[in-house]
Scaffold this motif. Structure first.
Motif, PDB file in Angstrom:
ATOM      1  N   LEU A   1       6.895 -14.721 -50.654  1.00 16.48           N
ATOM      2  CA  LEU A   1       6.125 -14.672 -51.902  1.00 16.48           C
ATOM      3  C   LEU A   1       5.708 -16.055 -52.349  1.00 16.48           C
ATOM      4  CD1 LEU A   1       8.086 -12.124 -54.139  1.00 16.48           C
ATOM      5  CD2 LEU A   1       5.788 -11.823 -53.178  1.00 16.48           C
ATOM      6  N   LEU A   2       6.656 -16.983 -52.321  1.00 13.09           N
ATOM      7  CA  LEU A   2       6.369 -18.344 -52.749  1.00 13.09           C
ATOM      8  C   LEU A   2       7.504 -19.257 -52.312  1.00 13.09           C
ATOM      9  CD1 LEU A   2       8.447 -18.452 -55.320  1.00 13.09           C
ATOM     10  CD2 LEU A   2       6.552 -17.441 -56.553  1.00 13.09           C
ATOM     11  N   LYS A   3       7.236 -20.566 -52.450  1.00 11.21           N
ATOM     12  CA  LYS A   3       8.224 -21.559 -52.027  1.00 11.21           C
ATOM     13  C   LYS A   3       8.135 -22.791 -52.911  1.00 11.21           C
ATOM     14  CE  LYS A   3       4.895 -23.267 -48.663  1.00 11.21           C
ATOM     15  NZ  LYS A   3       4.523 -23.371 -47.240  1.00 11.21           N
ATOM     16  N   TYR A   4       9.229 -23.498 -53.012  1.00  9.59           N
ATOM     17  CA  TYR A   4       9.272 -24.752 -53.742  1.00  9.59           C
ATOM     18  C   TYR A   4       9.899 -25.808 -52.847  1.00  9.59           C
ATOM     19  CZ  TYR A   4      10.565 -28.411 -56.978  1.00  9.59           C
ATOM     20  OH  TYR A   4      10.704 -29.627 -57.591  1.00  9.59           O
ATOM     21  N   PHE A   5       9.167 -26.896 -52.662  1.00  7.95           N
ATOM     22  CA  PHE A   5       9.700 -28.016 -51.894  1.00  7.95           C
ATOM     23  C   PHE A   5       9.919 -29.217 -52.809  1.00  7.95           C
ATOM     24  CE2 PHE A   5       9.442 -25.351 -48.573  1.00  7.95           C
ATOM     25  CZ  PHE A   5       8.639 -25.607 -47.484  1.00  7.95           C
ATOM     26  N   SER A   6       8.936 -29.525 -53.635  1.00  5.47           N
ATOM     27  CA  SER A   6       9.022 -30.644 -54.563  1.00  5.47           C
ATOM     28  C   SER A   6       7.800 -30.574 -55.469  1.00  5.47           C
ATOM     29  CB  SER A   6       9.063 -31.992 -53.835  1.00  5.47           C
ATOM     30  OG  SER A   6       7.859 -32.204 -53.121  1.00  5.47           O
ATOM     31  N   GLY A   7       7.753 -31.473 -56.472  1.00  3.22           N
ATOM     32  CA  GLY A   7       6.574 -31.552 -57.325  1.00  3.22           C
ATOM     33  C   GLY A   7       6.651 -30.614 -58.511  1.00  3.22           C
ATOM     34  N   ASP A   8       5.515 -30.019 -58.833  1.00  4.14           N
ATOM     35  CA  ASP A   8       5.414 -29.138 -59.996  1.00  4.14           C
ATOM     36  C   ASP A   8       6.493 -28.060 -59.928  1.00  4.14           C
ATOM     37  OD1 ASP A   8       2.567 -27.466 -61.592  1.00  4.14           O
ATOM     38  OD2 ASP A   8       4.686 -27.593 -62.137  1.00  4.14           O
ATOM     39  N   THR A   9       7.243 -27.930 -61.007  1.00  8.36           N
ATOM     40  CA  THR A   9       8.373 -27.006 -60.998  1.00  8.36           C
ATOM     41  C   THR A   9       7.970 -25.558 -61.201  1.00  8.36           C
ATOM     42  OG1 THR A   9       8.724 -27.424 -63.343  1.00  8.36           O
ATOM     43  CG2 THR A   9       9.983 -28.769 -61.783  1.00  8.36           C
ATOM     44  N   LEU A  10       6.733 -25.324 -61.532  1.00  6.80           N
ATOM     45  CA  LEU A  10       6.229 -23.952 -61.646  1.00  6.80           C
ATOM     46  C   LEU A  10       5.321 -23.703 -60.457  1.00  6.80           C
ATOM     47  CD1 LEU A  10       6.186 -21.398 -63.423  1.00  6.80           C
ATOM     48  CD2 LEU A  10       4.127 -22.320 -64.524  1.00  6.80           C
ATOM     49  N   VAL A  11       5.714 -22.774 -59.614  1.00  6.29           N
ATOM     50  CA  VAL A  11       4.952 -22.507 -58.402  1.00  6.29           C
ATOM     51  C   VAL A  11       4.346 -21.114 -58.458  1.00  6.29           C
ATOM     52  CG1 VAL A  11       6.249 -24.101 -56.973  1.00  6.29           C
ATOM     53  CG2 VAL A  11       7.024 -21.765 -57.168  1.00  6.29           C
TER      54      VAL A  11
END
Lengths: 114, 114
Positions: free
Chosen positions: A47-57
């Motif tokens: 669905l989605l992923k977070y690696f770094s940067g903006d905390t809302l993905v």
């Protein structure tokens, strides 16, 4: 020990209502974070992923997730649930430096009522 | 585009019988390949992963084994099945260098050991 917790085993929401699925992790450093969805008898879809940067993905199918470092959380949200969102949702983490080792939460089964 | 296949889709085997599950990926070269098991009511457990032909890493000691005879083929085997081997087996792939940070899952094999 490193772990991923999805505290809600089962959630029921009405169609059109908002949704939030919780995910907490316990790792030494912020890992890579993911949400997957699994329809009955099917494989998993990212669905989605977070690696770094903006905390809302933002992800597919209108889902979004917010990373909160202070709470070690990565909760999944959707403003208006559709009946087709009924499925099981898994939070997953990959630690920095351990790129092959993914740990999945135990999943949250979402039921959508008309 | 890339596709991942698993077969068979379902399998019923008696205790003590051998097992062979196959996974193939099309449309990419030298993928990372993964085998997961999903038991009822539990999350996914990483069983094996492979970064290249003949390179297999085992995550969980058990009576299962994995092989990668060709670049895009990943096989899960057992010489003698146990009741506890029942579950939903998922194969996944990712691009070289990505590790488990972006995985694509196959449709899965439902194994019932009787």
């Amino acid at each position: 020990a490193q772990s991923v917790t999805q505290p809600d085993i089962h959630i029921t929401v009405s169609e059109g209502a908002s949704l939030e699925l919780r995910c907490n992790y316990s790792y030494g450093a912020t890992p890579y974070l993911f949400w997957y969805v699994q329809s009955p008898g099917q494989g998993l879809q990212l669905l989605l992923k977070y690696f770094s940067g903006d905390t809302l993905v933002q992800g597919i199918k209108g889902f979004e997730a917010e990373f909160k470092r202070s709470q070690s959380s990565f909760n999944l949200r959707k403003p208006s649930v559709h009946w087709s969102d009924a499925a099981e949702y898994f939070c997953a983490v990959v630690p920095w430096g351990g790129y092959q080792k993914v740990t999945f939460g135990t999943g949250t089964k979402l039921q959508v009522i008309p | 585009s890339q596709t991942i296949h698993q077969w068979p889709a379902t399998l019923v085997q008696p205790v003590g019988s051998p097992l062979s599950l196959e996974c193939t990926v099309e449309g990419t070269s030298n993928p990372n390949l993964y085998w997961y098991r999903q038991a009822a009511g539990r999350g996914l457990q990483l069983l094996f992963y492979s970064v290249g032909i003949g390179q297999i890493s085992s995550e969980v000691p058990q009576n299962l084994s994995a092989s990668r005879p060709q670049d895009r083929q990943f096989i899960l085997s057992s010489k003698k099945l146990l009741l506890s081997d029942s579950g939903f087996y998922l194969c996944a792939w990712s691009l070289p260098g990505q590790g488990a940070r972006e995985q694509y899952f196959g449709p899965g094999t439902r194994l019932t050991v009787t």
